[in-house]
Design an enzyme around this catalytic site. Sequence first.
Site, mmCIF file in Angstrom:
data_model
loop_
_atom_site.group_PDB
_atom_site.id
_atom_site.type_symbol
_atom_site.label_atom_id
_atom_site.label_comp_id
_atom_site.label_asym_id
_atom_site.label_seq_id
_atom_site.Cartn_x
_atom_site.Cartn_y
_atom_site.Cartn_z
ATOM 1 N N GLU A 160 -2.746 2.293 3.244
ATOM 2 C CA GLU A 160 -2.624 0.708 2.893
ATOM 3 C C GLU A 160 -4.031 0.279 3.086
ATOM 4 O O GLU A 160 -4.059 -1.223 3.395
ATOM 5 C CB GLU A 160 -1.705 0.284 3.884
ATOM 6 C CG GLU A 160 -0.268 0.759 3.771
ATOM 7 C CD GLU A 160 0.612 0.454 5.180
ATOM 8 O OE1 GLU A 160 0.997 -0.648 5.139
ATOM 9 O OE2 GLU A 160 0.872 1.264 5.830
ATOM 10 N N GLU A 201 13.775 -0.983 10.322
ATOM 11 C CA GLU A 201 12.431 -0.597 11.079
ATOM 12 C C GLU A 201 11.903 -2.137 11.480
ATOM 13 O O GLU A 201 12.323 -3.136 10.777
ATOM 14 C CB GLU A 201 11.430 -0.029 10.309
ATOM 15 C CG GLU A 201 10.934 -0.582 8.884
ATOM 16 C CD GLU A 201 10.181 0.449 8.185
ATOM 17 O OE1 GLU A 201 8.743 0.073 7.782
ATOM 18 O OE2 GLU A 201 10.612 1.487 7.683
ATOM 19 N N GLY A 257 2.100 -7.983 6.681
ATOM 20 C CA GLY A 257 1.049 -8.118 5.979
ATOM 21 C C GLY A 257 0.821 -9.789 5.891
ATOM 22 O O GLY A 257 1.518 -10.657 6.150
ATOM 23 N N ASP A 310 12.951 -5.498 9.161
ATOM 24 C CA ASP A 310 13.363 -5.089 7.887
ATOM 25 C C ASP A 310 15.015 -4.763 7.968
ATOM 26 O O ASP A 310 15.250 -3.943 8.828
ATOM 27 C CB ASP A 310 12.679 -4.294 6.929
ATOM 28 C CG ASP A 310 11.422 -4.657 6.710
ATOM 29 O OD1 ASP A 310 11.210 -5.842 6.404
ATOM 30 O OD2 ASP A 310 10.233 -3.928 6.588
ATOM 31 N N SER A 356 4.702 0.160 4.712
ATOM 32 C CA SER A 356 4.793 -0.385 3.540
ATOM 33 C C SER A 356 5.526 0.265 2.300
ATOM 34 O O SER A 356 5.045 0.516 1.340
ATOM 35 C CB SER A 356 3.486 -0.726 2.881
ATOM 36 O OG SER A 356 2.764 -1.905 3.794
ATOM 37 N N TYR A 372 3.468 -5.740 -3.036
ATOM 38 C CA TYR A 372 2.189 -6.093 -3.111
ATOM 39 C C TYR A 372 1.658 -6.440 -4.509
ATOM 40 O O TYR A 372 0.605 -7.174 -4.626
ATOM 41 C CB TYR A 372 1.306 -5.094 -2.531
ATOM 42 C CG TYR A 372 1.423 -4.886 -1.122
ATOM 43 C CD1 TYR A 372 1.376 -5.944 -0.226
ATOM 44 C CD2 TYR A 372 2.151 -3.654 -0.461
ATOM 45 C CE1 TYR A 372 1.511 -5.554 1.134
ATOM 46 C CE2 TYR A 372 2.322 -3.446 0.538
ATOM 47 C CZ TYR A 372 2.111 -4.473 1.654
ATOM 48 O OH TYR A 372 2.265 -4.306 2.921
ATOM 49 N N ASN A 410 7.768 -3.837 11.609
ATOM 50 C CA ASN A 410 6.453 -3.898 11.347
ATOM 51 C C ASN A 410 5.637 -4.808 12.342
ATOM 52 O O ASN A 410 5.982 -5.857 12.236
ATOM 53 C CB ASN A 410 6.495 -4.499 9.934
ATOM 54 C CG ASN A 410 4.852 -4.234 9.257
ATOM 55 O OD1 ASN A 410 3.973 -4.039 10.016
ATOM 56 N ND2 ASN A 410 4.909 -4.192 8.055
ATOM 57 N N ARG A 436 7.892 -8.250 12.165
ATOM 58 C CA ARG A 436 8.890 -8.382 11.086
ATOM 59 C C ARG A 436 10.006 -7.368 10.960
ATOM 60 O O ARG A 436 9.315 -6.160 11.092
ATOM 61 C CB ARG A 436 8.193 -8.691 9.978
ATOM 62 C CG ARG A 436 8.910 -9.486 8.632
ATOM 63 C CD ARG A 436 8.251 -9.240 7.207
ATOM 64 N NE ARG A 436 8.649 -7.807 6.940
ATOM 65 C CZ ARG A 436 7.722 -7.101 6.432
ATOM 66 N NH1 ARG A 436 6.454 -7.400 6.426
ATOM 67 N NH2 ARG A 436 8.058 -5.732 6.050
#
Length: 301
Positions: A14, A262, A268, A248, A142, A207, A264, A246
């Site tokens: 990443e 999961e 981002g 998901d 990601s 992205y 994060n 964050r």
Amino acid sequence: MMRVAVLLGGMSAEREVSLRSGAQVIAALRSAGFEVLPVEVGEDLRAVIAALTPAPDVVFNALHGRFGEDGTIQGVLDYLGIPYTHSGVRASALAMDKAAAKAVFAHAGLPVAPHRVIDIAELAEHDPLPPPYVVKPVNEGSSVGVYIVQPGGNNRAQIVKEWHYGLAMAEQFVPGRELTVGVLEDRALVVTEILSEESFYDYHAKYAAGGSRHVVPADIPAEVAQQARDVALAAHRALGCRGASRADLRYDDASGRLVLLEVNTQPGMTPTSLLPEQAAYVGMDFRALCAWMVERAACRV
């Protein structure tokens, strides 16, 4: 004037995302009145330490993936005694290890999908779970290296051939809608639904410009939105996260099932990123969000 070093780049898959995140953060912090020192991270740890000498007041960690969000750089900064943004060593390592994180979530009573850790060679021999299921690296972020195996699918051999991520996790595929919820310390923000032309919210969808469309707030029943926010905050706390994270999730309209995928710990910070969108929705623009992170930086374990 507070001196903030922004770590960007790194050695993970990443790296490019981190460079983009870091550039946005650098511009925002400068406009907020901080003295900013960009530090592009590569394979030479000694060079990173030299760049952080004399020590800045704070490090803004804009690294993503392995070495940046798995507890590695966090341990270095703790050792150096430099306060830094986002989660500490333990929470970062737990969140990055999908198997460990799911064990924590299950222990906390949070909804997770059936899953198991496998050696990728096993996939060539048989289905580790009844299809459809998802195959993903245990220690990447990601959606790097994520595949879906459908009933009757013939892509198992190809997945094995292309695999270079170490241990894998097979996880039951949960149909339905892609949701995500940002958390700022003790506050869950808002639920976003991610709409993508891809089969799932993969690296390209995350992205690339136009790769996905974000609906903020998600058009879901109010009680489901509240449940998603509750789960995100509970997951943040269960892992011991600090600052921003964050979560998901997947939501199946047909069954009403909500599943946590999961967390994060290094969301981002690019123009298409979800956390800045959610913060803006609740009245915190990008500059204010970056400043909020810096102001809450600390040494952590």
